[in-house]
Structures are given as structure tokens and as C-alpha cells.
Design a protein around this motif. Structure first.
Motif, short mmCIF file in Angstrom:
data_model
loop_
_atom_site.label_atom_id
_atom_site.label_comp_id
_atom_site.label_asym_id
_atom_site.label_seq_id
_atom_site.Cartn_x
_atom_site.Cartn_y
_atom_site.Cartn_z
N ALA A 272 -11.42 9.81 0.30
CA ALA A 272 -11.69 8.47 0.11
C ALA A 272 -12.61 8.26 -0.91
N GLY A 273 -11.80 7.73 -2.00
CA GLY A 273 -12.41 7.38 -3.22
C GLY A 273 -12.13 5.87 -3.73
N TYR A 274 -11.82 5.61 -4.82
CA TYR A 274 -12.11 4.20 -5.36
C TYR A 274 -11.44 3.26 -4.54
N HIS A 275 -10.05 3.59 -3.77
CA HIS A 275 -9.10 2.90 -3.56
C HIS A 275 -9.58 2.44 -2.00
N VAL A 276 -10.08 3.57 -1.30
CA VAL A 276 -10.53 3.40 0.06
C VAL A 276 -11.98 2.47 0.21
N HIS A 277 -12.70 3.06 -0.93
CA HIS A 277 -14.27 2.31 -0.93
C HIS A 277 -14.30 1.03 -1.63
N THR A 278 -13.45 0.59 -2.58
CA THR A 278 -13.52 -0.46 -3.21
C THR A 278 -12.42 -1.54 -3.03
N ASP A 279 -11.07 -0.76 -3.40
CA ASP A 279 -9.74 -1.76 -3.33
C ASP A 279 -9.56 -2.23 -1.92
N VAL A 280 -9.39 -1.65 -0.86
CA VAL A 280 -9.21 -2.03 0.19
C VAL A 280 -10.17 -3.08 0.81
N ALA B 268 -10.67 -10.70 -0.13
CA ALA B 268 -9.89 -11.70 -0.93
C ALA B 268 -9.01 -12.42 0.03
N SER B 269 -8.50 -11.97 1.15
CA SER B 269 -7.58 -12.18 1.87
C SER B 269 -8.36 -13.68 2.86
N GLY B 270 -9.65 -13.44 2.95
CA GLY B 270 -10.15 -14.47 3.80
C GLY B 270 -9.83 -14.14 5.30
N HIS B 271 -9.43 -13.11 5.74
CA HIS B 271 -9.05 -12.59 7.18
C HIS B 271 -10.28 -12.23 7.78
N ARG B 272 -10.68 -12.66 9.15
CA ARG B 272 -11.98 -12.62 9.70
C ARG B 272 -11.79 -11.40 10.68
N ALA B 273 -10.55 -10.85 11.00
CA ALA B 273 -10.49 -9.88 12.29
C ALA B 273 -9.70 -8.56 11.76
N VAL B 274 -10.34 -7.96 10.80
CA VAL B 274 -9.55 -6.69 10.14
C VAL B 274 -10.52 -5.52 10.64
N THR B 275 -9.91 -4.41 11.16
CA THR B 275 -10.64 -3.31 11.26
C THR B 275 -9.94 -2.21 10.38
N VAL B 276 -10.79 -1.62 9.45
CA VAL B 276 -10.36 -0.84 8.63
C VAL B 276 -10.70 0.83 9.24
N THR B 277 -9.98 1.82 9.26
CA THR B 277 -10.13 2.92 9.96
C THR B 277 -10.51 3.81 8.78
#
Length: 228
Positions: free
Chosen positions: A74-82, A88-97
Motif C-alpha cells: 500500500a504505497g502512493y498508488h493506493v494511498h494517493t492515486d486511488v 475526481a469522479s464525483g462518485h458518492r458511493a464508492v467503497t475502497v477495500t
């Protein structure tokens, strides 16, 4: 492990790094297909090199979505990019595991890949990873090396290919014992430039990436299930 049953109430997205390697991309899609056979439809997104990106897919619909980062640390891509893509998507119903690794469940796959490369008990093992500028990600790799030590019965030093030290070449040189073979365990999900560099790092053998190992598929199925 049981498959998820019934019509999916949410969209499922597997997020990987991305690579210019055709075989690497094919491996990522094969992983997604194997998971989808047990969970229902899965879309695949990439945070680098190629698209679609997570934000591209998230903008398509406001349907509740589960996003699993298929990263071994869990580095930059997991903690920052995702999170950036989700915002940026504006999606309001996302669960990130949680990310794919480190996890005890991956030890069996690492040992199997080592055996396939010719490793036998008594041979030295170095865990080779791509590397990260994020110290948390490098700590994750060392955690995985600790899990692997229990299985191979000896120390498993870590080497990095891109960011972080020691380098894989330095780790291999430091771990060399006269008269004993040395193998690299590949803490990588798919083929690509970095696995090619791993194979050229001077070990007696380098394991293949984890790919579609059953442990990887089981763990990803569990990640999607944990969101429920």
C-alpha cells in the motif's frame, strides 16, 4: 472459499498499476476473469501507463461501487492515486477495500513460484519487489518477507528495483553464500519491465510473478466479499 452468489448489488472494479507489456496486461485481465467467475462481472482499471483509469469508470454510473486495489503493497498508488481518482469522479458511493498485500495467504503462491523456478529447501531466497518512494509500502514488502521466512526456513532479505534500498542486485550480492544457490522470489503480480530486470539481477533463478495463482484469486474474492 465460497463464490459470491446472486445478482450483484454493486459494481465491482479491480484496479491495477498498468504496463506496456502485452503479456502483463493479459495477466491482469486473466486475474479479473478468474475473480469474476466467482463474484460476477468485474471491470478493470489502471492507475498508470494505460486506461481506463478508475475515474473514467466511476464517471460512467452512480451505481454503488466496490473498488479493490490489486497492489502487493500500500504505497502512493493506493494511498494517493486511488483516492484522487475517486474524488475526481464525483462518485458518492464508492467503497475502497484494503490492498492485495501483504497477506499470509500469498506465502503459498510465492513458494510455489520459487519451486517452479528450481528452488529447493536450503537454497537462499531474496524477495525482489518493484519498490516505492513511500516508506509504508517498503515496510509492507518487508512484512511479506517476514511471512516468507517462516515458509522457507531462513532469512529472506529484500531488494528493490526502482525506489528504495537496497537494490535487488545489492541484496543478491550481500546474501550470496559460497556453494549455495540463490533464488529471487518475485513480489510482483504480472510480467513487465520490472520483472525482466528482476530476472537479470544475477540470481541462480528468478520466480515468475504471482499472476493467477489460486491464492491471489481467493484473496481478491475475499476483498470484494468484505465490502458487504
Amino acid at each position: 472459499m465460497a463464490a459470491l452468489s446472486g445478482a450483484p448489488a454493486e459494481r465491482r472494479i479491480l484496479v491495477a498499476h498498468g504496463t506496456r507489456s502485452a503479456s502483463g496486461i493479459a495477466t491482469v485481465h486473466a486475474i479479473a476473469d478468474a475473480v469474476a467467475a466467482r463474484t460476477g462481472p468485474i471491470d478493470t482499471a489502471f492507475v498508470d501507463v494505460r486506461g481506463p483509469s478508475p475515474s473514467d469508470l466511476l464517471r460512467e454510473t452512480g451505481r454503488p461501487t466496490v473498488l479493490v486495489p490489486a497492489f502487493l503493497a500500500a504505497g502512493y498508488h493506493v494511498h494517493t492515486d486511488v483516492p484522487r481518482h475517486v474524488a475526481a469522479s464525483g462518485h458518492r458511493a464508492v467503497t475502497v477495500t484494503a490492498a492485495l498485500g501483504p497477506d499470509h495467504a500469498l506465502v503459498g503462491a510465492l513458494v510455489r513460484r520459487l519451486r517452479e523456478a528450481g528452488w529447493r529447501p536450503g537454497d537462499t531466497v531474496v524477495l525482489g519487489a518493484t519498490g516505492s518512494s513511500d516508506p509504508h509500502a517498503r515496510a509492507d514488502v518487508r512484512t511479506m518477507a517476514g511471512y516468507l521466512e517462516e515458509a522457507v526456513g531462513g532469512p529472506v532479505p529484500v531488494g528493490f528495483l526502482a525506489a528504495g534500498g537496497p537494490t535487488v542486485a545489492d541484496a543478491v550480492a550481500a546474501a550470496r553464500v559460497p556453494g549455495r544457490r540463490l533464488f529471487l522470489a518475485a513480489y510482483q503480480l504480472a510480467e513487465g519491465l520490472f520483472h525482466t530486470r528482476l530476472a537479470d539481477a544475477g540470481a541462480d533463478g528468478a520466480a515468475a510473478p504471482l499472476g493467477t495463482a489460486p491464492e491471489v484469486i481467493d484473496l481478491l474474492v475475499d476483498r470484494f466479499a468484505q465490502s458487504r
